[in-house]
Design an enzyme around this catalytic site. Structure first.
Site, PDB file in Angstrom:
ATOM      1  CG  HIS A   1      -2.376   0.068   0.902  1.00 33.11           C
ATOM      2  ND1 HIS A   1      -3.039  -0.923   0.226  1.00 33.11           N
ATOM      3  CD2 HIS A   1      -3.304   1.037   1.135  1.00 33.11           C
ATOM      4  CE1 HIS A   1      -4.305  -0.600   0.075  1.00 33.11           C
ATOM      5  NE2 HIS A   1      -4.507   0.602   0.604  1.00 33.11           N
TER       6      HIS A   1
ATOM      7  CG  ASP B   1      -6.737   8.051  -2.594  1.00 34.68           C
ATOM      8  OD1 ASP B   1      -7.097   6.855  -2.548  1.00 34.68           O
ATOM      9  OD2 ASP B   1      -7.507   8.997  -2.832  1.00 34.68           O
TER      10      ASP B   1
ATOM     11  CG  ASN C   1      -2.165   2.355  -2.260  1.00 37.13           C
ATOM     12  OD1 ASN C   1      -0.994   2.338  -2.606  1.00 37.13           O
ATOM     13  ND2 ASN C   1      -2.619   3.162  -1.295  1.00 37.13           N
TER      14      ASN C   1
ATOM     15  N   GLY D   1      -3.065  -0.949  -8.278  1.00 34.52           N
ATOM     16  CA  GLY D   1      -2.861  -2.390  -8.088  1.00 34.52           C
ATOM     17  C   GLY D   1      -3.577  -3.222  -9.138  1.00 34.52           C
ATOM     18  NE  ARG D   2      -9.515  -1.922  -9.168  1.00 31.90           N
ATOM     19  CZ  ARG D   2      -9.637  -1.384  -7.953  1.00 31.90           C
ATOM     20  NH1 ARG D   2      -9.439  -2.113  -6.874  1.00 31.90           N
ATOM     21  NH2 ARG D   2      -9.944  -0.098  -7.804  1.00 31.90           N
TER      22      ARG D   2
ATOM     23  CE1 TYR E   1     -11.683  -3.729  -1.016  1.00 35.24           C
ATOM     24  CE2 TYR E   1     -14.063  -3.697  -1.282  1.00 35.24           C
ATOM     25  CZ  TYR E   1     -12.832  -3.130  -1.500  1.00 35.24           C
ATOM     26  OH  TYR E   1     -12.729  -1.957  -2.205  1.00 35.24           O
TER      27      TYR E   1
END
Length: 549
Positions: A207, A211, A213, A217-218, A249
Site C-alpha cells: 500500500h 491514495d 493503491n 494495483g489492478r 475484500y
C-alpha cells in the site's frame, strides 16, 4: 496473529496450483479463442470492442473506490486520448480523464519494465488534478496506513500496511520481483494468472501511496497478464470485482494474514475467468450491434441515433427499464411532441418494440431470437445428465445449463417482425411432416465446442430442413448453423474436452422431430417461447424430397 508482511517468510509467497491447473489452462485457451475471433472481425467491430472494454474498466475500477463517473465523461476521455474525432470532447469531471489516461498508458506500454519512476508517473497521471495529496511519491508520516470499514466509533480494521519508513525498500524489492518474474527473466512465472494474482496481492499489501493503491494495483495485475501473454489482454478485472466486492475484500483480507496463498490464487483465477467470459459476451454483443447499425444507420435521424446508441451503451444486459418518452426527451434534448413522433417512427421502422401499456408505455430495441429444433423430453433429460456429469467434474462452462437443442439461426426482430417470423414458421411447419433422427457420436470443433453429432442420414435430412427454413425466413438472420449438432458445451479448453471424451459414455439418441421452436434471448440465456407443430404423419426415408427446397 499479525499480517503477511510481518511474517519471517515475507515476501516469499508459497502456493499450490494443484486444484486450479485446469482453470489456468482454460484461461489460456480462452485468450487464444478471443484473439482469433477478434482477428476475424471487421476492423470497426474489433476497435469498438476494445473501446467498450476501456470504458467499462475505467468506470468499474473507480466505482470500487467509491468514485462514480458519468459514462459520457469516460467516453469523451477515451475519444480524446485515442484521437477519435476531429475535435476535443468536453469532459466535465477531470478525474474521468485521469483514470482513462492511466489505463490507456498501461495498455500501450505493457511490455516495458516496471520502475519506481514509472509507478510514480502512474500516480501523477491518476491524481494530476487532485489537491491536498502528495502526488508521485511514496506515502510518508507516522500515522498507520489502515484499510478500515464501518461507522465512526465502530471502525473495523481489515488490514494495516507496513510503516511508511519501510515503503521505499519494500517497493524496490517489489519492482525487482516484478521484473525478474517477467517472460525470459531469471525467475520467470510462466502462468499469467499466477503472476498477476501475486503482483496484485504483493502491491496491495505494501500500500505504498496515500491514495490510489486499489486502482494502480489492478492496473499492475493487467500489466502482468499482458506481459506474460505477450499481448494486451481484453478483459476488465474491475468489472468482475465490482460485481461482488465483498468476495474480493474477504479473499484479500484472508490472503494478507499469511504468505501461503493457494486460496488467493484460486479466487483470482475464478475472477479472471469470469472477466474473460464477459469479454467474450461483449464481442458477441458488439457484433450484433454492428449488424443492427448496418441496417438502420441511414434510416434514422440524429435524435433517434443518439437515443438508440445510448440504449446500446447499456451493454449485453440491456437498457434498464426500457425507453420512455420522458427519457427520450432528456437524452435527445427535444420536446414531448418531437419525442412522441420519433418514437412512433422507430416503431414503424421496426427498430423498437412495445413493452408495457398505456401510461406505462415503454420501448425497447428489437430483441434477439433463435430458431431451433428440440429433441424429445427424454433426450433433453439425458443430455442434461451428461452436462451435469461434466459440470461436476470441471465446474461451470458455456451452455452447461442450457436445454439440449439444435440451433438453426439467430436474428433480430421487432414485435411486427416477430409476427412475420412466426407466420413464416407457421406456414413452413404446415407443409412438413414429423421425421425421425439419430444422434450417436460425441465430437468437437476446434473452437472449443463439444457436441453430439447426427448420423449421416439424419445430417442430410436436418441440413435440408435447415436450408429450407433459411429460404423461408424473410427477416435477415445474422447467424446460420452450417452443420446440425446438439451442443454439450461451448468455449471449452482442450483439456476439458479431453476430460469429457474420457468420462462421458457413448451416446445413441433417436427421437422424433415434430415441431420447430422459437427462442428469445433474455439476459444471457435463450428461453423457448413458442413451438410450431408439423403435420402429424411420419415421414419415411424415401420421402425426404417433400421438404421445401
Amino acid at each position: 496473529m499479525g499480517y503477511n508482511w510481518e511474517k519471517k517468510d515475507w515476501p516469499n509467497f508459497s502456493y499450490s496450483i494443484a486444484g486450479i491447473e485446469q482453470q489456468l489452462y482454460q484461461f489460456t485457451e480462452m485468450i487464444g479463442e478471443v484473439t482469433g475471433v477478434l482477428k476475424s472481425l471487421p476492423d470497426s467491430v474489433r476497435e469498438e470492442t476494445k473501446y467498450e472494454m476501456l470504458i467499462s474498466e475505467a468506470i468499474k475500477t473507480s466505482e470500487i473506490e467509491g468514485e462514480f463517473f458519468s459514462r459520457e465523461d469516460v467516453m469523451s476521455s477515451v475519444k480524446n486520448n485515442l484521437g477519435l474525432g476531429e475535435k476535443m470532447w468536453f469532459v466535465r469531471d477531470k478525474r474521468a480523464s485521469a483514470i482513462t489516461d492511466l489505463l490507456i498508458h498501461v495498455k500501450h506500454n505493457f511490455q516495458d519494465e516496471l520502475s519506481v519512476a514509472e509507478l510514480w508517473n502512474w500516480h501523477e497521471i491518476l491524481f494530476r488534478d487532485a489537491k491536498g495529496l502528495r502526488i508521485g511519491v511514496w506515502r510518508e508520516g507516522t500515522s498507520p496506513m489502515q484499510v478500515v470499514s464501518g461507522a465512526i466509533g465502530k471502525e473495523e480494521v481489515h488490514f494495516e500496511a507496513p510503516d511508511s519508513k519501510k515503503v521505499p525498500a519494500e517497493m524496490k524489492q517489489f519492482v525487482a520481483w516484478f521484473n525478474d518474474t517477467a517472460p525470459n527473466k531469471r525467475k520467470v512465472i510462466i502462468d499469467p494468472i499466477v503472476r498477476a494474482a501475486i503482483a496484485h496481492l504483493y502491491f496491495e499489501s505494501i500500500h505504498p501511496f496515500e491514495d490510489g493503491n486499489g486502482r494502480i494495483g489492478r492496473a499492475l495485475a493487467e500489466k502482468a497478464l499482458s506481459q506474460t501473454l505477450g499481448r494486451p489482454v481484453l478483459l476488465s478485472l474491475s468489472k468482475s470485482i465490482e460485481a461482488n466486492k465483498t468476495a474480493y475484500y474477504n479473499a484479500l483480507k484472508e490472503a494478507q494474514q499469511k504468505n501461503e496463498i493457494s486460496n488467493w490464487l484460486s479466487y483470482f483465477t475464478t475472477l479472471t475467468l469470469n472477466a474473460q467470459r464477459e469479454a467474450q459476451e461483449l464481442i458477441d454483443f458488439t457484433l450484433r450491434k454492428t449488424i443492427f447499425f448496418d441496417d438502420f444507420r441511414y434510416r434514422l435521424n440524429d435524435r433517434q441515433l443518439k437515443v438508440v446508441k445510448r440504449m446500446f451503451e447499456a451493454g449485453p444486459t440491456g437498457f434498464e427499464g426500457g425507453m420512455t418518452a420522458k427519457k427520450y426527451m432528456g437524452i435527445a434534448k427535444t420536446s414531448k411532441a418531437t419525442a412522441t413522433r420519433d418514437l412512433q417512427e422507430l416503431l414503424d421502422l421496426d427498430v423498437f418494440s412495445y413493452i408495457g401499456e398505456s401510461r406505462a408505455m415503454k420501448y425497447d430495441i428489437r430483441a434477439v431470437y433463435a430458431i431451433a429444433f428440440y429433441p424429445s423430453t427424454e433426450v433433453i433429460k439425458e443430455v442434461g445428465e451428461l452436462k451435469k456429469t461434466l459440470k461436476n467434474k470441471i465446474g461451470n462452462y458455456g451452455s452447461c445449463d442450457a436445454e439440449a437443442h439444435i440451433t438453426i439461426s439467430q436474428l433480430f426482430a421487432s414485435d411486427r417482425e416477430l409476427d412475420a417470423v412466426k407466420n413464416c414458421l407457421r406456414n413452413w411447419s404446415a407443409n412438413q411432416k414429423p421425421f425421425e433422427v439419430r444422434f450417436n457420436e460425441i465430437k468437437k470443433y476446434d473452437n472449443g465446442t463439444l457436441f453430439i453429432a447426427p448420423d449421416e442420414h439424419s445430417t442430410a435430412v436436418l441440413s435440408a430442413c435447415m436450408k429450407s427454413v433459411h429460404k423461408n425466413i424473410t427477416i435477415r438472420e445474422f447467424y446460420h448453423t452450417k452443420v446440425p449438432h446438439m451442443s454439450i458445451g461451448r468455449k471449452l479448453s482442450a483439456e476439458h474436452i479431453q476430460t469429457a471424451f474420457n468420462m462421458l459414455p457413448n451416446v445413441d439418441f433417436t427421437f422424433r422431430c415434430d415441431c420447430i421452436s422459437l427462442r428469445k434471448l433474455k439476459g444471457k440465456f435463450f428461453e423457448r417461447i413458442e413451438d410450431f407443430v408439423f403435420l402429424d404423419q411420419p415421414i419415411h426415408e424415401q420421402e425426404t424430397q417433400l421438404f421445401n427446397l
